[in-house]
Structures are given as structure tokens and as C-alpha cells.
Design a protein around this motif. Structure first.
Motif, mmCIF file in Angstrom:
data_model
loop_
_atom_site.group_PDB
_atom_site.id
_atom_site.type_symbol
_atom_site.label_atom_id
_atom_site.label_comp_id
_atom_site.label_asym_id
_atom_site.label_seq_id
_atom_site.Cartn_x
_atom_site.Cartn_y
_atom_site.Cartn_z
ATOM 1 N N VAL A 8 0.841 -1.187 0.000
ATOM 2 C CA VAL A 8 0.000 0.000 0.000
ATOM 3 C C VAL A 8 0.883 1.245 0.000
ATOM 4 C CG1 VAL A 8 -1.788 1.270 1.246
ATOM 5 C CG2 VAL A 8 -1.877 -1.226 1.129
ATOM 6 N N THR A 9 1.973 1.196 0.760
ATOM 7 C CA THR A 9 2.907 2.326 0.797
ATOM 8 C C THR A 9 3.468 2.603 -0.593
ATOM 9 O OG1 THR A 9 3.464 1.793 3.080
ATOM 10 C CG2 THR A 9 4.994 3.222 1.895
ATOM 11 N N ASP A 10 3.833 1.549 -1.328
ATOM 12 C CA ASP A 10 4.325 1.704 -2.702
ATOM 13 C C ASP A 10 3.265 2.366 -3.580
ATOM 14 O OD1 ASP A 10 6.673 0.300 -2.013
ATOM 15 O OD2 ASP A 10 5.891 -1.612 -2.768
ATOM 16 N N VAL A 11 2.040 1.899 -3.467
ATOM 17 C CA VAL A 11 0.946 2.415 -4.295
ATOM 18 C C VAL A 11 0.697 3.891 -3.981
ATOM 19 C CG1 VAL A 11 -1.532 2.206 -4.729
ATOM 20 C CG2 VAL A 11 -0.118 0.154 -4.627
ATOM 21 N N LEU A 12 0.730 4.245 -2.691
ATOM 22 C CA LEU A 12 0.482 5.637 -2.308
ATOM 23 C C LEU A 12 1.607 6.573 -2.726
ATOM 24 C CD1 LEU A 12 -1.067 5.373 1.263
ATOM 25 C CD2 LEU A 12 -2.205 5.972 -0.876
ATOM 26 N N ALA A 13 2.818 6.042 -2.868
ATOM 27 C CA ALA A 13 3.968 6.888 -3.194
ATOM 28 C C ALA A 13 3.762 7.653 -4.499
ATOM 29 C CB ALA A 13 5.240 6.052 -3.268
ATOM 30 N N SER A 14 3.059 7.063 -5.453
ATOM 31 C CA SER A 14 2.859 7.735 -6.741
ATOM 32 C C SER A 14 1.485 8.397 -6.869
ATOM 33 C CB SER A 14 3.051 6.738 -7.888
ATOM 34 O OG SER A 14 2.057 5.730 -7.819
ATOM 35 N N HIS A 15 0.651 8.284 -5.842
ATOM 36 C CA HIS A 15 -0.700 8.857 -5.917
ATOM 37 C C HIS A 15 -0.668 10.339 -5.562
ATOM 38 C CE1 HIS A 15 -5.012 9.073 -5.917
ATOM 39 N NE2 HIS A 15 -4.997 9.597 -4.711
ATOM 40 N N ARG A 16 -1.352 11.144 -6.353
ATOM 41 C CA ARG A 16 -1.464 12.576 -6.113
ATOM 42 C C ARG A 16 -2.921 12.913 -5.791
ATOM 43 N NH1 ARG A 16 2.784 11.698 -5.201
ATOM 44 N NH2 ARG A 16 4.626 11.953 -6.468
ATOM 45 N N PRO A 17 -3.226 13.218 -4.526
ATOM 46 C CA PRO A 17 -4.610 13.567 -4.172
ATOM 47 C C PRO A 17 -5.111 14.748 -4.992
ATOM 48 C CG PRO A 17 -3.291 13.215 -2.201
ATOM 49 C CD PRO A 17 -2.335 13.241 -3.371
ATOM 50 N N ALA A 18 -6.397 14.706 -5.332
ATOM 51 C CA ALA A 18 -6.995 15.729 -6.180
ATOM 52 C C ALA A 18 -7.384 16.987 -5.418
ATOM 53 C CB ALA A 18 -8.223 15.163 -6.885
ATOM 54 N N ARG A 28 -4.913 9.998 6.777
ATOM 55 C CA ARG A 28 -5.482 9.004 7.700
ATOM 56 C C ARG A 28 -5.033 7.601 7.336
ATOM 57 N NH1 ARG A 28 -11.573 9.147 8.722
ATOM 58 N NH2 ARG A 28 -10.904 7.770 10.411
ATOM 59 N N LEU A 29 -4.966 7.317 6.042
ATOM 60 C CA LEU A 29 -4.504 6.000 5.591
ATOM 61 C C LEU A 29 -3.039 5.789 5.961
ATOM 62 C CD1 LEU A 29 -4.645 3.330 4.145
ATOM 63 C CD2 LEU A 29 -4.611 4.550 1.974
ATOM 64 N N ARG A 30 -2.206 6.799 5.766
ATOM 65 C CA ARG A 30 -0.791 6.684 6.144
ATOM 66 C C ARG A 30 -0.642 6.461 7.655
ATOM 67 N NH1 ARG A 30 2.574 7.755 1.927
ATOM 68 N NH2 ARG A 30 1.768 9.056 0.245
ATOM 69 N N ALA A 31 -1.466 7.131 8.470
ATOM 70 C CA ALA A 31 -1.431 6.924 9.919
ATOM 71 C C ALA A 31 -1.839 5.491 10.260
ATOM 72 C CB ALA A 31 -2.338 7.930 10.616
ATOM 73 N N LEU A 32 -2.839 4.970 9.572
ATOM 74 C CA LEU A 32 -3.248 3.578 9.768
ATOM 75 C C LEU A 32 -2.097 2.638 9.447
ATOM 76 C CD1 LEU A 32 -5.417 1.317 10.178
ATOM 77 C CD2 LEU A 32 -5.955 1.601 7.733
ATOM 78 N N LEU A 33 -1.423 2.864 8.315
ATOM 79 C CA LEU A 33 -0.299 2.010 7.925
ATOM 80 C C LEU A 33 0.817 2.047 8.953
ATOM 81 C CD1 LEU A 33 -0.137 2.894 4.123
ATOM 82 C CD2 LEU A 33 -1.041 0.792 5.157
ATOM 83 N N ALA A 34 1.030 3.209 9.569
ATOM 84 C CA ALA A 34 2.102 3.355 10.559
ATOM 85 C C ALA A 34 1.750 2.720 11.899
ATOM 86 C CB ALA A 34 2.417 4.840 10.764
#
Length: 187
Positions: A8-18, A28-34
Motif C-alpha cells: 500500500v505504501t508503494d501504491v500511495l507513493a505515486s498517488h497525487r490527491p486531487a 489518515r490511511l498513512r497513519a493507519l499504515l504506521a
């Protein structure tokens, strides 16, 4: 060489929120992952899910699924099975299971189209909770082979603008609206 599935971290690395709302959901997702040993764990009040807008590129249509529990037309997708950690893999598996479409593939690229935290109301023994949903676009070349996974899980092919009108959930309309100016834009 053994290839590994993207995390998920890999996938989020290239995602640009709109927008700011999506930036907050990604945070919030990054906090969950941590903080979570298994962010897919359904017992967590906020846990990961993956879903997809399924498209018929030739016909310029999108597929929605009727969800009886929510009483609305939604995207296909859901929870990871034990041991799954690749969100695109979860979206592909769920898409195949819910539609019978065996040829699903990321389109136009294997990256999320939308990351959104979605409230889920309590039902039965399940308390209210939230899904941190990673949404992809998947394409099929065989739209006529679609079949619902069970009675009552109706599937409907729609023009993108019809799908936006039919979807009751604002977060689903937002995901669908991201197809505008993209693969189905009229030139």
C-alpha cells in the motif's frame, strides 16, 4: 528473480490527491499504515479495502453493482482476504468474483484513481466502522460476459454521466467524475 506485489505504501507513493479532502483521507490511511500490524484487519474501526470502476473502453460504459445492504449502486470491491496485501490485486480479485469478468486489467494505468475514507453503518453484529478505500479503474474487453455473483447483486452497464446520476453515494459520484477528462472524454 522473484517479483513482489506492491505494498500500500508503494501504491500511495505515486498517488497525487486531487483536493484537500482526499489529502486528509490519504493522511489518515498513512497513519493507519504506521500504527496497525495488519491494516486490512476487519476488526479495526478504520481498515483497508480496495475497489474498482470497471469500464468497457470500446462502448464507453462503466459498470455499477447494486448493494442491497446499502440500498444503492456502488463500485465493485471489498476486503482483502487473509494474506493479501496488494490493493490492486484485491480490486482485481473482487472485480472478477462480483462480475464474472475474467479479463479485467488496470486501465489506463495500475494506480489508484481515488483514495477515500468511507463510513460504513452498523449492520447485525458488525459495528459502524470506516473503510480506507483505494479505488482503481479496470477494463474488460468482454463486457457481454458479465454476470452477477448471486441473485440480488444486479450489475448495470451505464454511460459515465448516467452512472454519476444513479449513484447515491457522493464518494462514488466523485470517483466516477474522475473519468471526465480522462479515458471517456468526448473530443
Amino acid at each position: 528473480m522473484i517479483s513482489r506485489s506492491p505494498s500500500v505504501t508503494d501504491v500511495l507513493a505515486s498517488h497525487r490527491p486531487a483536493d484537500g479532502r482526499e489529502r486528509a483521507d490519504v493522511a489518515r490511511l498513512r497513519a493507519l499504515l504506521a500504527s496497525a500490524a495488519d491494516p486490512w484487519d476487519r476488526s479495526l474501526p478504520l481498515h483497508l479495502t480496495a475497489s474498482a470502476v470497471i469500464v468497457d473502453p470500446v462502448g464507453g460504459r462503466v459498470l455499477l453493482r447494486w448493494h442491497r445492504r446499502h440500498g444503492s449502486w456502488l463500485l465493485v470491491g471489498g476486503h482483502g482476504d487473509p494474506g493479501e496485501s496488494d490493493p490492486l490485486g484485491v480490486a482485481l480479485r473482487e472485480g472478477r468474483e462480483e462480475t464474472g469478468l475474467e479479463d479485467l486489467a488496470p486501465w489506463p494505468a495500475a494506480r489508484p484513481a481515488h483514495v477515500v475514507v468511507v463510513p460504513v453503518p452498523a449492520a447485525g453484529d458488525e459495528p459502524a466502522h470506516e473503510h480506507a478505500d483505494l479505488r482503481f479503474v479496470l477494463a474488460t474487453g468482454a463486457p457481454d460476459t458479465v454476470r452477477p455473483e448471486r441473485p440480488g447483486a444486479e450489475l448495470r452497464w451505464l454511460a459515465p454521466e448516467e452512472a454519476v446520476r444513479l449513484a447515491a453515494e457522493e464518494n462514488v459520484r466523485e470517483t466516477l467524475s474522475r473519468l471526465d477528462g480522462g479515458p471517456f472524454s468526448r473530443t
